[in-house]
Design a protein around this motif. Structure first.
Motif, PDB file in Angstrom:
ATOM      1  N   LYS A 292      36.452  36.312  43.400  1.00  0.00           N
ATOM      2  CA  LYS A 292      37.526  35.378  43.738  1.00  0.00           C
ATOM      3  C   LYS A 292      37.922  34.501  42.550  1.00  0.00           C
ATOM      4  O   LYS A 292      38.944  33.807  42.600  1.00  0.00           O
ATOM      5  N   LYS A 293      37.131  34.544  41.483  1.00  0.00           N
ATOM      6  CA  LYS A 293      37.506  33.809  40.273  1.00  0.00           C
ATOM      7  C   LYS A 293      38.664  34.498  39.549  1.00  0.00           C
ATOM      8  O   LYS A 293      39.295  33.898  38.678  1.00  0.00           O
ATOM      9  N   ILE A 294      38.923  35.756  39.896  1.00  0.00           N
ATOM     10  CA  ILE A 294      40.068  36.476  39.344  1.00  0.00           C
ATOM     11  C   ILE A 294      41.335  35.938  40.012  1.00  0.00           C
ATOM     12  O   ILE A 294      41.416  35.908  41.240  1.00  0.00           O
ATOM     13  N   PRO A 295      42.348  35.536  39.253  1.00  0.00           N
ATOM     14  CA  PRO A 295      43.550  34.958  39.853  1.00  0.00           C
ATOM     15  C   PRO A 295      44.248  35.913  40.823  1.00  0.00           C
ATOM     16  O   PRO A 295      44.444  37.093  40.532  1.00  0.00           O
ATOM     17  N   ASN A 296      44.573  35.402  42.008  1.00  0.00           N
ATOM     18  CA  ASN A 296      45.359  36.121  43.016  1.00  0.00           C
ATOM     19  C   ASN A 296      44.752  37.450  43.456  1.00  0.00           C
ATOM     20  O   ASN A 296      45.469  38.373  43.837  1.00  0.00           O
ATOM     21  N   ILE A 297      43.439  37.548  43.418  1.00  0.00           N
ATOM     22  CA  ILE A 297      42.760  38.779  43.827  1.00  0.00           C
ATOM     23  C   ILE A 297      42.715  38.881  45.348  1.00  0.00           C
ATOM     24  O   ILE A 297      42.624  37.873  46.050  1.00  0.00           O
ATOM     25  N   LYS A 298      42.813  40.099  45.854  1.00  0.00           N
ATOM     26  CA  LYS A 298      42.587  40.377  47.264  1.00  0.00           C
ATOM     27  C   LYS A 298      41.376  41.292  47.364  1.00  0.00           C
ATOM     28  O   LYS A 298      41.213  42.200  46.537  1.00  0.00           O
ATOM     29  N   ILE A 299      40.552  41.071  48.377  1.00  0.00           N
ATOM     30  CA  ILE A 299      39.302  41.828  48.508  1.00  0.00           C
ATOM     31  C   ILE A 299      39.172  42.445  49.897  1.00  0.00           C
ATOM     32  O   ILE A 299      39.376  41.775  50.903  1.00  0.00           O
ATOM     33  N   SER A 300      38.859  43.721  49.916  1.00  0.00           N
ATOM     34  CA  SER A 300      38.456  44.411  51.142  1.00  0.00           C
ATOM     35  C   SER A 300      37.061  44.970  50.922  1.00  0.00           C
ATOM     36  O   SER A 300      36.583  45.045  49.779  1.00  0.00           O
TER      37      SER A 300
END
Length: 205
Positions: A189-197
């Protein structure tokens, strides 16, 4: 068939498939509710102590049977490529091993599973973005609070720009408390604008 050399037809039909990928609200997604934002989540199989899935994953993890990960990745990959909610995923990232454990085992048990998912979804598999920086002891018999305390600062991202604005699929072998995946997601989540599934081989029940 090649797969039947490793999982016979009878065993394959007896595998406890979850079909969670067909339902947005499912036990995997609910595991992370209120803990870390997740777009989609699924697990291929139900995992029970002393059951068939535990035996398969033991062979994969400790006996070098990496073809099991390939087979399970094929099973789930065939399913996920049909699901609209998984079509905008851009990269797959495995939960990493610490370098000392990797050297001892010689492989990450999640690799072939993740590679097959990447093949079916036609996206990139990346295993150098997320790294494990602390060599924690096995989490198998720890309760949720203990797992959380020992994992929350265990992972780091090596490149914060490469996946900016992307949607990644984080993969692992089994979910118990979800503490390891939560720690990985928080690092990512430290990556800008990341989405995680999330997609795993199994979930403990």
């Amino acid at each position: 068939m090649h797969q039947e050399q490793h999982i016979c037809t009878k065993c394959r039909h007896n595998l406890p498939f979850t079909s969670f990928h067909k339902h947005h609200q499912n036990p995997v997604l609910n595991t992370f509710y209120g803990r870390v934002p997740i777009e989609n989540a699924t697990a291929l199989l139900h995992y029970k102590k002393n059951g068939m899935v535990q035996q398969l994953l033991h062979q994969l993890k400790y006996k070098g049977r990496q073809e099991i990960g390939t087979i399970l990745g094929n099973f789930l990959g065939h399913e996920l490529k049909k699901e609209i909610s998984y079509r905008n995923i851009t990269h797959i990232i495995p939960v990493p091993l610490h370098k000392k454990r990797f050297r001892k085992r010689g492989y990450n048990q999640v690799t072939t599973f993740g590679q097959q998912l990447a093949h079916h979804l036609e996206i990139e598999y990346l295993e150098d973005i997320l790294v494990k920086v602390t060599n924690t002891k096995t989490q198998a018999f720890k309760k949720r609070a203990a797992r959380w305390l020992t994992t929350q600062h265990s992972f780091e991202v090596t490149d914060l720009q490469k996946l900016e604005g992307q949607h990644i699929l984080l993969v692992d072998d089994v979910i118990t408390t979800g503490a390891t995946l939560e720690a990985c997601a928080n690092a990512l989540k430290k990556i800008p604008n990341i989405k995680i599934s999330i997609a795993t081989m199994s979930i403990a029940s």
